[in-house]
Design an enzyme around this catalytic site. Structure first.
Site, PDB file in Angstrom:
ATOM      1  N   ASP A  42     -17.836  -8.035  16.264  1.00  0.00           N
ATOM      2  CA  ASP A  42     -16.641  -8.227  17.123  1.00  0.00           C
ATOM      3  C   ASP A  42     -16.912  -8.483  18.610  1.00  0.00           C
ATOM      4  O   ASP A  42     -17.728  -7.781  19.217  1.00  0.00           O
ATOM      5  CB  ASP A  42     -15.760  -6.976  17.121  1.00  0.00           C
ATOM      6  N   GLN A  58     -20.138  -6.071  19.531  1.00  0.00           N
ATOM      7  CA  GLN A  58     -20.751  -5.143  18.589  1.00  0.00           C
ATOM      8  C   GLN A  58     -22.136  -5.693  18.251  1.00  0.00           C
ATOM      9  O   GLN A  58     -22.276  -6.880  17.905  1.00  0.00           O
ATOM     10  CB  GLN A  58     -19.882  -5.035  17.329  1.00  0.00           C
ATOM     11  N   TRP A  66     -25.900  -5.315  10.029  1.00  0.00           N
ATOM     12  CA  TRP A  66     -25.130  -4.324  10.766  1.00  0.00           C
ATOM     13  C   TRP A  66     -25.883  -2.988  10.755  1.00  0.00           C
ATOM     14  O   TRP A  66     -26.490  -2.607   9.748  1.00  0.00           O
ATOM     15  CB  TRP A  66     -23.753  -4.164  10.090  1.00  0.00           C
ATOM     16  N   ASP A 170     -10.851   0.995  18.001  1.00  0.00           N
ATOM     17  CA  ASP A 170     -10.731  -0.310  18.654  1.00  0.00           C
ATOM     18  C   ASP A 170      -9.628  -0.365  19.731  1.00  0.00           C
ATOM     19  O   ASP A 170      -8.700  -1.193  19.665  1.00  0.00           O
ATOM     20  CB  ASP A 170     -10.505  -1.435  17.607  1.00  0.00           C
ATOM     21  N   GLU A 224      -7.454  -3.240  12.195  1.00  0.00           N
ATOM     22  CA  GLU A 224      -8.529  -3.142  13.178  1.00  0.00           C
ATOM     23  C   GLU A 224      -8.202  -4.016  14.391  1.00  0.00           C
ATOM     24  O   GLU A 224      -7.423  -4.958  14.317  1.00  0.00           O
ATOM     25  CB  GLU A 224      -9.845  -3.604  12.543  1.00  0.00           C
ATOM     26  N   TRP A 307     -16.741 -10.688   6.969  1.00  0.00           N
ATOM     27  CA  TRP A 307     -17.449  -9.502   6.461  1.00  0.00           C
ATOM     28  C   TRP A 307     -17.909  -9.706   5.022  1.00  0.00           C
ATOM     29  O   TRP A 307     -18.950  -9.201   4.612  1.00  0.00           O
ATOM     30  CB  TRP A 307     -16.558  -8.254   6.525  1.00  0.00           C
TER      31      TRP A 307
HETATM   32  C1  FRU Z   1     -14.175  -4.820  12.863  1.00  0.00           C
HETATM   33  C2  FRU Z   1     -14.865  -3.481  12.951  1.00  0.00           C
HETATM   34  C3  FRU Z   1     -14.138  -2.587  13.927  1.00  0.00           C
HETATM   35  C4  FRU Z   1     -15.201  -1.627  14.338  1.00  0.00           C
HETATM   36  C5  FRU Z   1     -16.435  -2.499  14.336  1.00  0.00           C
HETATM   37  C6  FRU Z   1     -17.673  -1.798  13.897  1.00  0.00           C
HETATM   38  O1  FRU Z   1     -14.995  -5.874  12.487  1.00  0.00           O
HETATM   39  O2  FRU Z   1     -14.934  -2.908  11.676  1.00  0.00           O
HETATM   40  O3  FRU Z   1     -12.988  -1.967  13.412  1.00  0.00           O
HETATM   41  O4  FRU Z   1     -14.939  -1.075  15.597  1.00  0.00           O
HETATM   42  O5  FRU Z   1     -16.163  -3.573  13.469  1.00  0.00           O
HETATM   43  O6  FRU Z   1     -18.795  -2.597  14.135  1.00  0.00           O
END
Ligand code: FRU
Length: 496
Positions: A42, A58, A66, A170, A224, A307
Protein backbone atom coordinates in the site's frame (compact mmCIF):
# COMPACT_ATOMS: atom_id res chain seq x y z
CA UNK A 1 10.45 13.59 24.42
CA UNK A 2 9.98 11.30 21.45
CA UNK A 3 11.79 7.97 21.10
CA UNK A 4 15.20 7.73 19.45
CA UNK A 5 15.67 5.61 16.34
CA UNK A 6 16.56 1.96 16.79
CA UNK A 7 19.37 -0.32 15.65
CA UNK A 8 16.74 -2.30 13.82
CA UNK A 9 15.97 0.73 11.66
CA UNK A 10 19.69 1.37 11.07
CA UNK A 11 20.13 -2.22 9.90
CA UNK A 12 17.15 -2.06 7.55
CA UNK A 13 18.41 1.23 6.11
CA UNK A 14 21.82 -0.29 5.41
CA UNK A 15 20.33 -3.29 3.67
CA UNK A 16 18.09 -1.02 1.63
CA UNK A 17 20.96 1.22 0.57
CA UNK A 18 23.01 -1.72 -0.62
CA UNK A 19 20.04 -3.40 -2.33
CA UNK A 20 19.05 -0.34 -4.36
CA UNK A 21 22.53 -0.09 -5.84
CA UNK A 22 22.42 -3.71 -6.96
CA UNK A 23 19.29 -3.25 -9.06
CA UNK A 24 20.02 -2.10 -12.61
CA UNK A 25 17.92 0.88 -13.57
CA UNK A 26 16.74 -0.95 -16.73
CA UNK A 27 15.02 -3.48 -14.49
CA UNK A 28 12.64 -0.84 -13.21
CA UNK A 29 9.68 1.05 -14.53
CA UNK A 30 10.73 4.50 -15.78
CA UNK A 31 7.99 6.82 -14.53
CA UNK A 32 6.17 4.69 -11.96
CA UNK A 33 7.41 4.32 -8.43
CA UNK A 34 8.71 0.80 -7.79
CA UNK A 35 9.94 -0.80 -4.58
CA UNK A 36 13.53 0.28 -3.82
CA UNK A 37 14.40 -3.34 -2.98
CA UNK A 38 12.22 -6.23 -1.86
CA UNK A 39 8.49 -6.06 -1.32
CA UNK A 40 6.17 -3.04 -1.47
CA UNK A 41 2.42 -2.82 -0.93
CA UNK A 42 0.00 0.00 0.00
CA UNK A 43 0.83 3.66 -0.52
CA UNK A 44 1.01 5.39 2.87
CA UNK A 45 1.35 8.97 4.08
CA UNK A 46 0.72 10.51 0.64
CA UNK A 47 1.11 14.18 1.60
CA UNK A 48 2.79 17.51 0.99
CA UNK A 49 5.52 18.48 3.42
CA UNK A 50 7.56 21.65 2.98
CA UNK A 51 6.28 21.93 -0.59
CA UNK A 52 7.47 18.44 -1.63
CA UNK A 53 5.22 15.48 -2.26
CA UNK A 54 6.02 12.64 0.11
CA UNK A 55 4.98 9.07 -0.32
CA UNK A 56 5.59 6.25 2.12
CA UNK A 57 4.68 2.64 1.51
CA UNK A 58 4.25 -0.72 3.16
CA UNK A 59 7.65 -2.26 2.79
CA UNK A 60 9.69 -5.41 3.46
CA UNK A 61 13.18 -4.67 2.14
CA UNK A 62 14.57 -8.10 3.10
CA UNK A 63 12.74 -10.20 0.51
CA UNK A 64 10.34 -10.10 -2.42
CA UNK A 65 7.52 -11.31 -0.20
CA UNK A 66 5.39 -9.62 2.45
CA UNK A 67 7.01 -9.65 5.91
CA UNK A 68 7.11 -7.45 9.04
CA UNK A 69 6.06 -4.09 7.69
CA UNK A 70 8.37 -1.09 7.56
CA UNK A 71 7.52 2.29 6.08
CA UNK A 72 9.56 2.93 2.95
CA UNK A 73 9.84 6.55 1.90
CA UNK A 74 10.33 8.76 -1.14
CA UNK A 75 9.64 12.30 -2.25
CA UNK A 76 8.96 14.16 -5.47
CA UNK A 77 8.59 17.67 -6.79
CA UNK A 78 6.18 16.75 -9.57
CA UNK A 79 4.55 13.38 -8.74
CA UNK A 80 6.47 11.72 -11.61
CA UNK A 81 10.14 11.62 -10.63
CA UNK A 82 10.59 10.10 -7.20
CA UNK A 83 13.68 10.21 -5.03
CA UNK A 84 14.18 7.31 -2.62
CA UNK A 85 14.76 8.34 0.98
CA UNK A 86 15.92 6.11 3.85
CA UNK A 87 13.28 3.91 5.49
CA UNK A 88 11.16 6.01 7.83
CA UNK A 89 10.00 3.42 10.36
CA UNK A 90 10.70 -0.17 11.29
CA UNK A 91 8.56 -2.34 13.59
CA UNK A 92 10.72 -1.90 16.66
CA UNK A 93 8.34 -1.08 19.53
CA UNK A 94 6.16 -3.34 21.66
CA UNK A 95 3.04 -1.71 20.17
CA UNK A 96 4.12 -2.20 16.52
CA UNK A 97 6.49 -5.16 16.52
CA UNK A 98 3.96 -7.13 14.44
CA UNK A 99 4.30 -4.42 11.79
CA UNK A 100 3.94 -0.72 11.09
CA UNK A 101 0.80 -1.03 8.99
CA UNK A 102 -0.78 1.52 6.68
CA UNK A 103 -1.53 5.09 7.61
CA UNK A 104 -1.29 8.68 6.52
CA UNK A 105 0.60 11.94 7.07
CA UNK A 106 0.00 15.63 7.61
CA UNK A 107 2.18 18.71 8.08
CA UNK A 108 1.68 20.34 11.47
CA UNK A 109 3.69 23.34 12.72
CA UNK A 110 6.76 22.48 10.67
CA UNK A 111 6.67 18.78 11.53
CA UNK A 112 5.68 15.88 9.34
CA UNK A 113 3.26 13.82 11.40
CA UNK A 114 2.67 10.16 10.55
CA UNK A 115 -0.38 8.33 11.87
CA UNK A 116 -0.24 4.59 11.37
CA UNK A 117 -1.42 1.24 12.67
CA UNK A 118 0.79 -0.62 15.10
CA UNK A 119 0.26 -4.36 15.26
CA UNK A 120 0.70 -5.90 18.69
CA UNK A 121 1.55 -9.52 18.07
CA UNK A 122 3.25 -11.14 21.04
CA UNK A 123 3.24 -14.04 23.44
CA UNK A 124 2.71 -12.90 27.00
CA UNK A 125 4.55 -14.36 29.99
CA UNK A 126 1.64 -16.66 30.73
CA UNK A 127 1.94 -18.08 27.19
CA UNK A 128 -1.20 -16.40 25.90
CA UNK A 129 -1.13 -14.76 22.50
CA UNK A 130 -1.94 -11.06 22.28
CA UNK A 131 -2.94 -9.77 18.85
CA UNK A 132 -4.37 -6.29 18.45
CA UNK A 133 -4.21 -3.33 16.12
CA UNK A 134 -3.77 0.15 17.58
CA UNK A 135 -3.21 3.60 16.10
CA UNK A 136 0.15 5.31 16.63
CA UNK A 137 1.97 8.52 15.79
CA UNK A 138 5.49 9.51 14.70
CA UNK A 139 6.88 12.94 13.89
CA UNK A 140 9.74 13.92 11.65
CA UNK A 141 11.51 16.44 9.47
CA UNK A 142 10.99 14.77 6.10
CA UNK A 143 13.93 12.42 6.60
CA UNK A 144 14.00 11.06 10.13
CA UNK A 145 10.93 10.12 12.11
CA UNK A 146 10.54 9.55 15.84
CA UNK A 147 7.75 7.58 17.40
CA UNK A 148 5.66 9.40 19.97
CA UNK A 149 6.40 8.30 23.54
CA UNK A 150 2.70 8.23 24.43
CA UNK A 151 1.90 5.62 21.74
CA UNK A 152 -0.55 4.09 21.06
CA UNK A 153 -2.80 7.11 20.63
CA UNK A 154 -5.98 5.15 19.84
CA UNK A 155 -6.71 1.74 21.30
CA UNK A 156 -9.49 -0.81 21.16
CA UNK A 157 -11.23 0.60 24.24
CA UNK A 158 -12.44 3.53 22.14
CA UNK A 159 -14.18 1.32 19.60
CA UNK A 160 -17.95 1.23 19.30
CA UNK A 161 -19.50 -1.88 20.80
CA UNK A 162 -19.23 -4.99 18.66
CA UNK A 163 -16.07 -3.94 16.81
CA UNK A 164 -13.00 -6.10 16.48
CA UNK A 165 -9.76 -5.06 18.18
CA UNK A 166 -7.92 -7.32 15.72
CA UNK A 167 -9.14 -5.65 12.54
CA UNK A 168 -8.80 -1.95 13.25
CA UNK A 169 -6.37 -0.28 10.89
CA UNK A 170 -5.20 2.20 8.25
CA UNK A 171 -5.99 5.68 9.68
CA UNK A 172 -6.29 8.59 7.23
CA UNK A 173 -5.90 12.01 8.84
CA UNK A 174 -6.94 15.54 7.78
CA UNK A 175 -7.54 18.91 9.40
CA UNK A 176 -10.72 20.90 9.19
CA UNK A 177 -11.18 24.18 11.05
CA UNK A 178 -9.69 23.77 14.51
CA UNK A 179 -9.94 20.01 14.61
CA UNK A 180 -8.08 16.99 13.30
CA UNK A 181 -10.12 14.09 12.02
CA UNK A 182 -9.28 10.59 10.97
CA UNK A 183 -11.13 7.71 9.38
CA UNK A 184 -10.03 4.19 10.15
CA UNK A 185 -11.07 0.75 8.86
CA UNK A 186 -12.79 -1.68 11.20
CA UNK A 187 -14.63 -4.99 11.27
CA UNK A 188 -17.83 -5.48 13.22
CA UNK A 189 -18.66 -8.72 14.99
CA UNK A 190 -21.29 -9.38 12.29
CA UNK A 191 -18.36 -9.46 9.84
CA UNK A 192 -19.23 -6.13 8.25
CA UNK A 193 -16.61 -3.70 7.12
CA UNK A 194 -17.08 -0.24 8.57
CA UNK A 195 -15.37 3.13 8.63
CA UNK A 196 -15.01 4.91 11.96
CA UNK A 197 -14.59 8.67 12.36
CA UNK A 198 -12.44 10.12 15.18
CA UNK A 199 -11.71 13.71 16.22
CA UNK A 200 -8.85 15.39 18.09
CA UNK A 201 -7.65 18.87 19.06
CA UNK A 202 -4.03 17.96 19.71
CA UNK A 203 -3.24 14.73 17.77
CA UNK A 204 -2.65 12.92 21.05
CA UNK A 205 -6.13 12.42 22.48
CA UNK A 206 -8.75 11.13 20.08
CA UNK A 207 -12.51 10.87 20.50
CA UNK A 208 -14.64 8.37 18.59
CA UNK A 209 -17.45 10.23 16.81
CA UNK A 210 -19.41 7.87 14.62
CA UNK A 211 -19.56 4.97 12.16
CA UNK A 212 -19.62 6.69 8.76
CA UNK A 213 -20.71 3.69 6.72
CA UNK A 214 -20.83 -0.11 6.77
CA UNK A 215 -20.73 -2.87 4.18
CA UNK A 216 -24.01 -4.35 5.46
CA UNK A 217 -23.33 -7.67 3.78
CA UNK A 218 -23.04 -6.05 0.34
CA UNK A 219 -19.51 -4.79 -0.13
CA UNK A 220 -17.22 -7.42 1.32
CA UNK A 221 -16.01 -7.84 4.87
CA UNK A 222 -13.14 -5.89 6.46
CA UNK A 223 -12.85 -2.40 4.94
CA UNK A 224 -9.17 -1.49 4.58
CA UNK A 225 -7.47 1.81 3.81
CA UNK A 226 -10.35 4.32 4.01
CA UNK A 227 -10.09 7.86 2.67
CA UNK A 228 -12.77 10.56 2.88
CA UNK A 229 -12.83 13.73 0.82
CA UNK A 230 -15.10 16.19 -1.00
CA UNK A 231 -15.17 16.07 -4.80
CA UNK A 232 -17.39 18.48 -6.75
CA UNK A 233 -20.70 18.59 -4.91
CA UNK A 234 -20.27 15.09 -3.47
CA UNK A 235 -18.38 13.52 -0.60
CA UNK A 236 -16.41 10.39 -1.48
CA UNK A 237 -15.63 7.56 0.87
CA UNK A 238 -12.90 5.48 -0.73
CA UNK A 239 -12.37 2.03 0.80
CA UNK A 240 -10.70 -1.25 -0.10
CA UNK A 241 -12.93 -4.13 1.03
CA UNK A 242 -11.68 -7.67 1.44
CA UNK A 243 -13.68 -10.75 0.47
CA UNK A 244 -16.02 -9.19 -2.06
CA UNK A 245 -18.04 -11.20 -4.55
CA UNK A 246 -18.12 -10.36 -8.25
CA UNK A 247 -21.12 -8.37 -9.46
CA UNK A 248 -21.51 -8.05 -13.24
CA UNK A 249 -18.38 -6.34 -14.50
CA UNK A 250 -18.50 -3.73 -11.73
CA UNK A 251 -16.82 -5.66 -8.92
CA UNK A 252 -14.59 -8.73 -8.98
CA UNK A 253 -14.04 -11.46 -6.40
CA UNK A 254 -11.64 -10.76 -3.54
CA UNK A 255 -10.05 -7.44 -2.71
CA UNK A 256 -11.62 -4.44 -4.50
CA UNK A 257 -11.26 -0.69 -4.14
CA UNK A 258 -14.52 1.23 -4.32
CA UNK A 259 -15.73 4.81 -4.47
CA UNK A 260 -18.76 5.36 -2.26
CA UNK A 261 -20.43 8.56 -3.47
CA UNK A 262 -22.58 10.40 -0.98
CA UNK A 263 -23.41 13.49 1.01
CA UNK A 264 -21.82 14.54 4.25
CA UNK A 265 -23.47 16.68 6.88
CA UNK A 266 -20.48 17.99 8.81
CA UNK A 267 -22.55 19.49 11.60
CA UNK A 268 -23.70 16.03 12.72
CA UNK A 269 -20.97 13.92 11.05
CA UNK A 270 -23.49 11.95 9.05
CA UNK A 271 -22.60 10.40 5.71
CA UNK A 272 -25.40 9.35 3.40
CA UNK A 273 -24.47 6.83 0.72
CA UNK A 274 -25.76 7.46 -2.79
CA UNK A 275 -24.02 4.96 -5.06
CA UNK A 276 -20.92 2.77 -5.33
CA UNK A 277 -18.55 2.16 -8.25
CA UNK A 278 -15.21 0.43 -8.70
CA UNK A 279 -12.12 2.63 -8.51
CA UNK A 280 -10.30 0.55 -11.15
CA UNK A 281 -11.50 -2.25 -13.42
CA UNK A 282 -8.16 -3.89 -14.23
CA UNK A 283 -6.27 -6.79 -12.70
CA UNK A 284 -3.95 -4.95 -10.33
CA UNK A 285 -5.15 -2.12 -8.17
CA UNK A 286 -5.58 -1.83 -4.43
CA UNK A 287 -5.41 0.31 -1.30
CA UNK A 288 -5.38 3.76 -2.99
CA UNK A 289 -4.90 6.97 -1.06
CA UNK A 290 -5.42 10.61 -2.05
CA UNK A 291 -4.05 14.07 -1.36
CA UNK A 292 -5.04 17.56 -2.38
CA UNK A 293 -2.43 19.61 -4.25
CA UNK A 294 -1.72 23.26 -3.49
CA UNK A 295 -3.76 24.20 -6.58
CA UNK A 296 -6.74 22.19 -5.35
CA UNK A 297 -6.53 18.99 -7.41
CA UNK A 298 -7.51 15.70 -5.77
CA UNK A 299 -4.85 13.13 -6.65
CA UNK A 300 -5.11 9.38 -6.07
CA UNK A 301 -2.32 6.80 -6.12
CA UNK A 302 -2.82 3.04 -5.71
CA UNK A 303 -0.76 -0.09 -5.30
CA UNK A 304 -0.58 -1.70 -8.78
CA UNK A 305 -0.74 -5.29 -7.59
CA UNK A 306 -3.30 -7.75 -6.35
CA UNK A 307 -3.15 -9.80 -3.15
CA UNK A 308 -4.48 -12.95 -4.82
CA UNK A 309 -2.41 -12.84 -8.00
CA UNK A 310 0.90 -11.46 -6.84
CA UNK A 311 2.99 -11.27 -9.97
CA UNK A 312 6.64 -11.06 -9.12
CA UNK A 313 9.28 -11.79 -11.66
CA UNK A 314 12.04 -13.89 -10.12
CA UNK A 315 14.79 -12.10 -11.95
CA UNK A 316 13.81 -8.76 -10.39
CA UNK A 317 15.02 -7.94 -6.88
CA UNK A 318 12.00 -5.79 -6.26
CA UNK A 319 8.30 -6.55 -6.12
CA UNK A 320 5.51 -4.01 -6.19
CA UNK A 321 4.88 -0.69 -7.84
CA UNK A 322 2.41 2.17 -7.66
CA UNK A 323 0.04 3.47 -10.31
CA UNK A 324 0.71 6.82 -11.82
CA UNK A 325 -0.86 9.48 -9.58
CA UNK A 326 -4.27 10.29 -11.08
CA UNK A 327 -6.38 13.39 -10.90
CA UNK A 328 -9.99 12.76 -9.88
CA UNK A 329 -12.77 14.94 -11.24
CA UNK A 330 -16.51 14.58 -10.80
CA UNK A 331 -18.31 14.80 -14.16
CA UNK A 332 -21.98 14.04 -14.71
CA UNK A 333 -22.16 12.26 -11.39
CA UNK A 334 -19.17 9.99 -12.01
CA UNK A 335 -15.51 10.14 -11.00
CA UNK A 336 -13.22 10.54 -14.01
CA UNK A 337 -9.51 9.78 -13.61
CA UNK A 338 -6.65 11.10 -15.67
CA UNK A 339 -2.88 10.81 -15.37
CA UNK A 340 -1.54 13.88 -13.56
CA UNK A 341 -0.89 16.68 -16.03
CA UNK A 342 2.78 16.80 -14.92
CA UNK A 343 3.37 13.76 -17.15
CA UNK A 344 3.16 15.99 -20.25
CA UNK A 345 6.55 17.51 -19.36
CA UNK A 346 8.13 14.15 -20.15
CA UNK A 347 6.46 13.58 -23.53
CA UNK A 348 8.98 13.20 -26.37
CA UNK A 349 9.02 12.10 -30.02
CA UNK A 350 5.38 12.62 -30.93
CA UNK A 351 4.04 10.39 -33.70
CA UNK A 352 0.54 10.93 -35.01
CA UNK A 353 -1.83 9.25 -37.45
CA UNK A 354 -5.18 10.82 -38.29
CA UNK A 355 -8.09 8.97 -39.90
CA UNK A 356 -6.17 5.71 -40.44
CA UNK A 357 -8.42 2.92 -41.80
CA UNK A 358 -7.77 -0.50 -40.29
CA UNK A 359 -9.12 -3.53 -42.15
CA UNK A 360 -6.49 -6.13 -41.33
CA UNK A 361 -3.56 -6.79 -39.01
CA UNK A 362 -1.62 -3.54 -39.10
CA UNK A 363 1.56 -2.19 -37.56
CA UNK A 364 2.02 1.58 -37.88
CA UNK A 365 5.52 2.85 -38.37
CA UNK A 366 6.89 4.48 -35.23
CA UNK A 367 4.12 3.09 -33.03
CA UNK A 368 5.84 0.68 -30.66
CA UNK A 369 7.59 0.70 -27.31
CA UNK A 370 7.26 -0.22 -23.67
CA UNK A 371 7.62 3.23 -22.10
CA UNK A 372 5.00 5.25 -23.90
CA UNK A 373 1.80 7.26 -23.65
CA UNK A 374 -0.41 5.97 -26.48
CA UNK A 375 -3.77 7.43 -27.35
CA UNK A 376 -6.08 5.63 -29.77
CA UNK A 377 -9.45 7.12 -30.75
CA UNK A 378 -11.71 4.77 -32.65
CA UNK A 379 -14.01 6.88 -34.84
CA UNK A 380 -15.66 4.33 -37.18
CA UNK A 381 -17.14 1.14 -35.90
CA UNK A 382 -17.79 -1.12 -38.87
CA UNK A 383 -16.64 -4.19 -37.01
CA UNK A 384 -17.50 -6.74 -34.39
CA UNK A 385 -14.05 -6.85 -32.74
CA UNK A 386 -11.21 -4.36 -32.73
CA UNK A 387 -7.93 -5.27 -31.01
CA UNK A 388 -4.76 -3.59 -29.87
CA UNK A 389 -1.93 -5.98 -29.11
CA UNK A 390 0.96 -4.42 -27.22
CA UNK A 391 4.16 -5.67 -25.56
CA UNK A 392 3.86 -7.80 -28.66
CA UNK A 393 6.21 -10.23 -30.42
CA UNK A 394 5.68 -13.58 -32.08
CA UNK A 395 5.63 -15.27 -28.72
CA UNK A 396 4.01 -12.76 -26.37
CA UNK A 397 1.21 -10.25 -26.29
CA UNK A 398 -1.01 -8.14 -24.07
CA UNK A 399 -4.46 -7.74 -25.57
CA UNK A 400 -7.02 -4.99 -25.40
CA UNK A 401 -10.12 -5.88 -27.39
CA UNK A 402 -13.32 -3.94 -28.02
CA UNK A 403 -16.48 -5.88 -28.87
CA UNK A 404 -18.70 -3.32 -30.55
CA UNK A 405 -21.86 -5.45 -30.46
CA UNK A 406 -21.66 -5.97 -26.74
CA UNK A 407 -19.98 -2.62 -26.01
CA UNK A 408 -17.46 -4.54 -24.02
CA UNK A 409 -13.73 -3.90 -23.59
CA UNK A 410 -11.49 -6.76 -22.44
CA UNK A 411 -7.96 -6.65 -21.12
CA UNK A 412 -6.19 -9.99 -21.37
CA UNK A 413 -2.69 -10.96 -20.23
CA UNK A 414 -2.97 -14.71 -20.93
CA UNK A 415 -0.08 -14.66 -23.40
CA UNK A 416 2.08 -12.11 -21.63
CA UNK A 417 4.57 -14.73 -20.49
CA UNK A 418 2.92 -15.88 -17.26
CA UNK A 419 3.81 -19.29 -15.83
CA UNK A 420 1.30 -19.22 -12.97
CA UNK A 421 -2.41 -19.94 -13.26
CA UNK A 422 -3.61 -16.52 -12.15
CA UNK A 423 -6.56 -14.43 -13.25
CA UNK A 424 -5.77 -12.96 -16.67
CA UNK A 425 -8.88 -11.24 -17.97
CA UNK A 426 -11.20 -8.43 -16.97
CA UNK A 427 -14.02 -6.78 -18.88
CA UNK A 428 -15.89 -3.51 -18.72
CA UNK A 429 -18.96 -2.21 -20.45
CA UNK A 430 -18.19 1.04 -22.21
CA UNK A 431 -19.99 2.93 -24.96
CA UNK A 432 -18.50 5.29 -27.52
CA UNK A 433 -19.39 8.89 -26.69
CA UNK A 434 -20.27 11.72 -29.03
CA UNK A 435 -17.59 14.34 -29.47
CA UNK A 436 -18.43 17.62 -31.25
CA UNK A 437 -15.32 17.37 -33.44
CA UNK A 438 -15.04 13.64 -34.13
CA UNK A 439 -18.62 12.37 -33.82
CA UNK A 440 -18.81 8.93 -32.22
CA UNK A 441 -15.55 8.09 -30.43
CA UNK A 442 -14.15 5.40 -28.20
CA UNK A 443 -11.12 6.89 -26.55
CA UNK A 444 -8.34 4.67 -25.20
CA UNK A 445 -5.20 5.96 -23.54
CA UNK A 446 -2.56 3.40 -22.61
CA UNK A 447 0.26 4.29 -20.25
CA UNK A 448 2.88 1.64 -20.72
CA UNK A 449 5.89 1.48 -18.44
CA UNK A 450 7.94 -1.67 -19.06
CA UNK A 451 5.99 -4.04 -16.80
CA UNK A 452 2.61 -2.38 -16.52
CA UNK A 453 -0.23 -0.75 -18.37
CA UNK A 454 -2.93 1.64 -17.22
CA UNK A 455 -5.77 1.97 -19.71
CA UNK A 456 -7.86 5.15 -19.38
CA UNK A 457 -11.10 4.74 -21.29
CA UNK A 458 -13.17 7.66 -22.60
CA UNK A 459 -11.08 10.37 -20.97
CA UNK A 460 -10.95 8.43 -17.71
CA UNK A 461 -14.56 7.33 -17.27
CA UNK A 462 -13.12 3.92 -16.39
CA UNK A 463 -9.54 2.74 -15.84
CA UNK A 464 -8.01 -0.73 -16.11
CA UNK A 465 -4.56 -1.32 -14.57
CA UNK A 466 -2.47 -4.41 -14.97
CA UNK A 467 1.08 -5.61 -14.49
CA UNK A 468 2.73 -8.15 -16.75
CA UNK A 469 6.25 -9.50 -16.97
CA UNK A 470 6.81 -9.87 -20.69
CA UNK A 471 10.46 -9.75 -21.82
CA UNK A 472 11.40 -6.22 -22.81
CA UNK A 473 12.22 -7.18 -26.43
CA UNK A 474 8.49 -7.66 -27.03
CA UNK A 475 7.71 -4.06 -27.77
CA UNK A 476 5.48 -4.26 -30.84
CA UNK A 477 2.02 -2.76 -31.19
CA UNK A 478 -0.47 -4.24 -33.65
CA UNK A 479 -4.00 -3.13 -34.58
CA UNK A 480 -6.48 -5.64 -35.88
CA UNK A 481 -10.17 -5.97 -36.72
CA UNK A 482 -12.66 -8.38 -38.27
CA UNK A 483 -14.29 -5.51 -40.17
CA UNK A 484 -13.26 -1.96 -40.78
CA UNK A 485 -12.29 0.69 -38.24
CA UNK A 486 -10.98 4.21 -38.45
CA UNK A 487 -8.53 5.38 -35.81
CA UNK A 488 -6.55 8.43 -34.76
CA UNK A 489 -3.33 7.59 -32.96
CA UNK A 490 -0.93 9.74 -30.95
CA UNK A 491 2.14 8.25 -29.34
CA UNK A 492 4.75 9.85 -27.11
CA UNK A 493 7.82 8.28 -25.63
CA UNK A 494 8.17 9.11 -21.98
CA UNK A 495 11.68 10.22 -21.19
CA UNK A 496 12.68 10.99 -17.65
C1 FRU B 1 -3.99 -3.57 2.69
C2 FRU B 1 -3.36 -3.98 4.00
C3 FRU B 1 -3.71 -2.98 5.07
C4 FRU B 1 -2.60 -3.16 6.05
C5 FRU B 1 -1.42 -3.47 5.15
C6 FRU B 1 -0.46 -4.45 5.73
O1 FRU B 1 -3.33 -4.03 1.56
O2 FRU B 1 -3.79 -5.27 4.33
O3 FRU B 1 -4.98 -3.13 5.63
O4 FRU B 1 -2.40 -2.01 6.82
O5 FRU B 1 -1.96 -3.97 3.95
O6 FRU B 1 0.70 -4.51 4.95
Amino acid sequence: MDKVQSNQLDMARKIEKRGILEIPIEHRPVYHLSSPVGWMNDPNGFSIYQKDYHLFFQYHPFSNTWGPMHWGHCKSKDLIRWEYLPIAMSPDESYDEGGCYSGSAIEVEGKHVLIYTGVIDQYLEDGLHDYRQVQCMAKGDGLNYYKYKGNPIIMGDSLPEGSSTKDFRDPKIWKEGEHYYLVVGSLSDTNDGQVLLYQSDNLEQWKFLTVLDQSKGKYGKMWECPDFFPLGDKQILLVSPQDMRAKGYEFHNGNNSIFIYGYYDKSVHQFEREKVTSADYGLDFYAPQTLQTADGRRIMIGWMQSWDAKLTNNFLNWSGMMTLPRELVLKEGRIYQSPVQELKKYHKNKIEYIGRKITQTTALEGISGRVIDLQVDITEFDFHHFSIRFAYSEEYEMLLQYNHLRKCLTIDRTYSGLVRDVVCRRKIVVEPYVSKIQGEVLNLRLLLDRYSVEVFVNEGEKVMSSVFHTPMESDGIIFDTDGSACINVIKYDICI
